[in-house]
Design an enzyme around this catalytic site. Structure first.
Site, PDB file in Angstrom:
ATOM      1  N   GLY A  40      70.056  68.504  53.395  1.00  0.00           N
ATOM      2  CA  GLY A  40      70.281  67.448  54.381  1.00  0.00           C
ATOM      3  C   GLY A  40      69.251  66.345  54.287  1.00  0.00           C
ATOM      4  N   SER A  68      80.054  74.177  54.371  1.00  0.00           N
ATOM      5  CA  SER A  68      79.224  73.969  55.567  1.00  0.00           C
ATOM      6  C   SER A  68      78.084  72.980  55.317  1.00  0.00           C
ATOM      7  CB  SER A  68      78.662  75.303  56.072  1.00  0.00           C
ATOM      8  OG  SER A  68      77.761  75.834  55.131  1.00  0.00           O
ATOM      9  N   ASN A  69      77.837  72.628  54.060  1.00  0.00           N
ATOM     10  CA  ASN A  69      76.826  71.604  53.749  1.00  0.00           C
ATOM     11  C   ASN A  69      77.325  70.195  54.048  1.00  0.00           C
ATOM     12  OD1 ASN A  69      75.905  73.271  50.651  1.00  0.00           O
ATOM     13  ND2 ASN A  69      75.063  73.576  52.682  1.00  0.00           N
ATOM     14  N   LEU A  70      78.627  70.003  53.993  1.00  0.00           N
ATOM     15  CA  LEU A  70      79.172  68.637  54.022  1.00  0.00           C
ATOM     16  C   LEU A  70      79.037  67.960  55.383  1.00  0.00           C
ATOM     17  CD1 LEU A  70      82.376  68.971  51.791  1.00  0.00           C
ATOM     18  CD2 LEU A  70      80.004  68.585  51.129  1.00  0.00           C
ATOM     19  N   LYS A  85      73.863  71.821  43.356  1.00  0.00           N
ATOM     20  CA  LYS A  85      73.485  70.636  44.146  1.00  0.00           C
ATOM     21  C   LYS A  85      72.683  69.628  43.323  1.00  0.00           C
ATOM     22  CE  LYS A  85      73.384  72.622  48.762  1.00  0.00           C
ATOM     23  NZ  LYS A  85      72.557  72.906  49.956  1.00  0.00           N
ATOM     24  N   ASP A 129      64.104  74.211  52.610  1.00  0.00           N
ATOM     25  CA  ASP A 129      64.646  74.825  53.825  1.00  0.00           C
ATOM     26  C   ASP A 129      63.914  76.088  54.250  1.00  0.00           C
ATOM     27  OD1 ASP A 129      65.388  76.571  51.898  1.00  0.00           O
ATOM     28  OD2 ASP A 129      67.531  76.553  52.341  1.00  0.00           O
ATOM     29  N   CYS A 194      68.641  76.236  58.604  1.00  0.00           N
ATOM     30  CA  CYS A 194      69.690  75.513  59.321  1.00  0.00           C
ATOM     31  C   CYS A 194      70.841  76.428  59.724  1.00  0.00           C
ATOM     32  CB  CYS A 194      70.214  74.360  58.474  1.00  0.00           C
ATOM     33  SG  CYS A 194      68.980  73.081  58.209  1.00  0.00           S
TER      34      CYS A 194
END
Lengths: 267, 66
Positions: A40, A68-70, A85, A129, A194
């Site tokens: 993010g 779920s990253n989008l 990524k 993260d 997250c």
């Protein structure tokens, strides 16, 4: 290489800023930035660094894009799901600004690769993260004497700091490192990512953008460095404050009696 | 004496240090930093840092997401 006219047009809004100008733009073009994590924070951080004309950007991330990253990682599309990524981010950034050399590194930062990798760059931006990697990045940046612009998010909150623990302030006191803020016991905490705590997508965009700005300031020398200070952004209250982060003489990295002499504790 | 904790004015005992404040409110000392008058108090200074009337204290939770 694009001609001078195209370069002048692409960076026209930078060139009119007296704090950046032609000299600053050349520094950006010559800079080598290592970005830890293409999540993010990485999304806006990477996009603004590439758009600004940072010459060399390396992205280290060992994860693949998931649906779920989008909700917040706006460099990626549904077509990227399941793909690395680092590579997806590199493809996006190369299209955004072909002047930049983007190096995707599909790996995890470890005690074995951290020092060499950081050594090969001028400045590090940490948007990972987890706390364990944050300590590793902090320690490796200290040993290689590289400035570290570190951002973190959780829920509606963001924190941003620049660490130059290998330097002293104007009074001769060392600048703080990450360990002057966060104690070692947090290295084993892994329930605060997250997925577990939740994160509002737009906040990652704000913090990643602020992080990009501080990286650009460190490269160009514009304005005041955040070194020795901590910015705290409260998304729910819509407030931000910058507070002093003093050096802790008992911290184990750059304290009075350091116990961390190399990266072996991260092995 | 009065201090402002996380934006709210509260009454605490006189002669309280930062360590005592953490104990009094049962804060998770290892997961937070204490900010006093816009400055982080180093963990090593919790005992020597005496709170004063009208101090503004914020409890800063560590976050590590990206």
């Amino acid at each position: 290489m694009p001609d001078n006219e195209a370069l002048t047009e692409r960076y026209a809004r930078h060139l009119v800023l007296k704090e950046i100008g032609g000299a600053g733009q050349q520094k950006l073009a010559a800079a080598r930035v290592l970005v830890i994590g293409a999540g993010g924070l990485g999304a806006s951080l990477l996009a603004y660094l590439a758009a600004a004309g940072v010459g060399h950007i390396s992205i280290i991330d060992d994860d693949v894009v998931s649906l779920s990253n989008l909700q917040r990682q706006v460099l990626f599309t549904e077509d990227d799901i399941g793909l690395p990524k680092a590579a997806c981010a590199a493809r996006f950034l190369t299209k955004l600004n072909p002047d930049c050399t983007i190096t995707p590194i599909e790996a995890r930062l470890t005690a074995n690769n951290a020092q060499d990798l950081i050594e090969a760059h001028d400045i590090v931006a940490d948007g990972c993260d987890n706390f364990a990697t944050r300590f590793l990045v902090n320690d490796a940046c200290f040993f290689t004497r590289k400035p570290l612009v570190s951002a973190a998010v959780g829920r509606f909150d963001g924190q941003l700091a620049t660490f130059k623990a290998y330097e002293n302030d104007e009074k001769g006191t060392p600048f703080p490192c990450y360990r002057s803020l966060v104690p070692e016991n947090m290295a084993s905490v892994n329930d605060m990512d997250c997925a577990a705590t939740g994160i509002i997508g737009a906040l990652t965009g704000i913090l990643g953008s602020l992080q990009a700005l501080e990286v650009i300031k460190e490269i160009t020398g514009a304005g005041d460095s955040l070194a020795g200070r901590l910015m705290i952004y409260n998304g729910l209250a819509a407030t931000a404050r910058v507070i002093r982060l003093p050096w802790d003489p008992t911290n184990p990295l750059n304290g009075d009696t350091p116990t961390i002499k190399d990266l072996s504790i991260h092995a | 004496m009065n201090i402002v904790l996380n934006g709210e004015e509260i009454l605490i005992a006189d002669n309280l240090n930062v360590s005592g404040l953490i104990d009094f409110f049962d804060l998770p000392a290892s997961k937070v930093a204490v900010e006093r008058n816009l400055e982080i108090v180093p963990k090593s200074a919790y005992v020597t840092t005496m709170l004063k009337e009208n101090d503004r204290i914020e409890i800063v939770h560590f976050i590590g997401g990206g």
